[in-house]
Design a protein around this motif. Structure first.
Motif, short mmCIF file in Angstrom:
data_model
loop_
_atom_site.label_atom_id
_atom_site.label_comp_id
_atom_site.label_asym_id
_atom_site.label_seq_id
_atom_site.Cartn_x
_atom_site.Cartn_y
_atom_site.Cartn_z
N GLN A 134 3.58 -2.11 -2.49
CA GLN A 134 3.86 -1.46 -3.77
C GLN A 134 2.91 -0.29 -4.02
O GLN A 134 3.33 0.78 -4.48
N GLN A 158 1.12 -6.41 -2.56
CA GLN A 158 0.38 -5.44 -3.36
C GLN A 158 0.25 -4.12 -2.60
O GLN A 158 0.47 -3.04 -3.17
N ARG A 171 1.52 -6.24 -10.60
CA ARG A 171 2.25 -6.12 -9.34
C ARG A 171 3.08 -7.38 -9.14
O ARG A 171 2.67 -8.48 -9.51
#
Length: 163
Positions: A130, A127, A101
């Motif tokens: 995403q 994180q 990530r």
């Protein structure tokens, strides 16, 4: 609104790209309330609409005491080289694997009034942004694992008590 049950690996809604929200109506307002209630539980950084069985582009987040939501989100910018970070998912209970990530991300979308929303940050927030947008694109974090780790994850899922 109550928190809704989380859909688990194997449910087709988790692998289906979510439709954009065209009209903000009472149904979308109810969805946002459910997303916010669902993400407020301890240990939850984000919940995508698909995880509660709704195939629309919306997610909620709960990171560092900040709780919010984004409708029709998209990742518009990432910064930094991707790093391996341990990641889990409410839809794949009890499993954690390292996933690449970006350390910083910016998501844009709209709120219930149709006004622009920007959520950006690093670490867990990056994180989560995403991860949740992946959900809305019909992807699970397992899809990002290398072949050997994915094979192991599939074995562990088949052996799990929840599958």
């Amino acid at each position: 609104m109550p928190e809704r049950p989380i859909r688990l690996f194997g449910d087709p809604v988790l692998k289906t790209p979510s439709a954009p929200i065209e009209n903000i109506d009472d149904g979308v307002r109810s969805l946002v309330a459910d997303l916010l209630d669902s993400v407020a539980l301890p240990g939850r950084a984000g919940v995508a609409a698909s995880q509660i069985g709704v195939n629309l582009r919306a997610f909620s987040y709960n990171v560092d005491g900040k709780i919010g939501y984004v409708l029709n989100p998209r990742i518009v910018e990432v910064r930094g080289d991707p790093e391996l970070v341990d990641e889990g998912c409410l839809s794949v209970p009890e499993l954690w694997y390292p996933v690449l990530r970006h350390p910083w991300a910016r998501a844009e979308g709209v709120d219930l009034d149709g006004r622009p929303v920007v959520v950006e940050g690093s670490g867990v927030l990056a994180q989560a942004l995403q991860h949740e947008v992946d959900h809305l694109d019909g992807k699970l974090y397992l899809d990002r694992l290398d072949k050997d780790r994915r094979r192991e994850a599939m074995r562990r899922i088949r052996e799990s008590r929840w599958f």
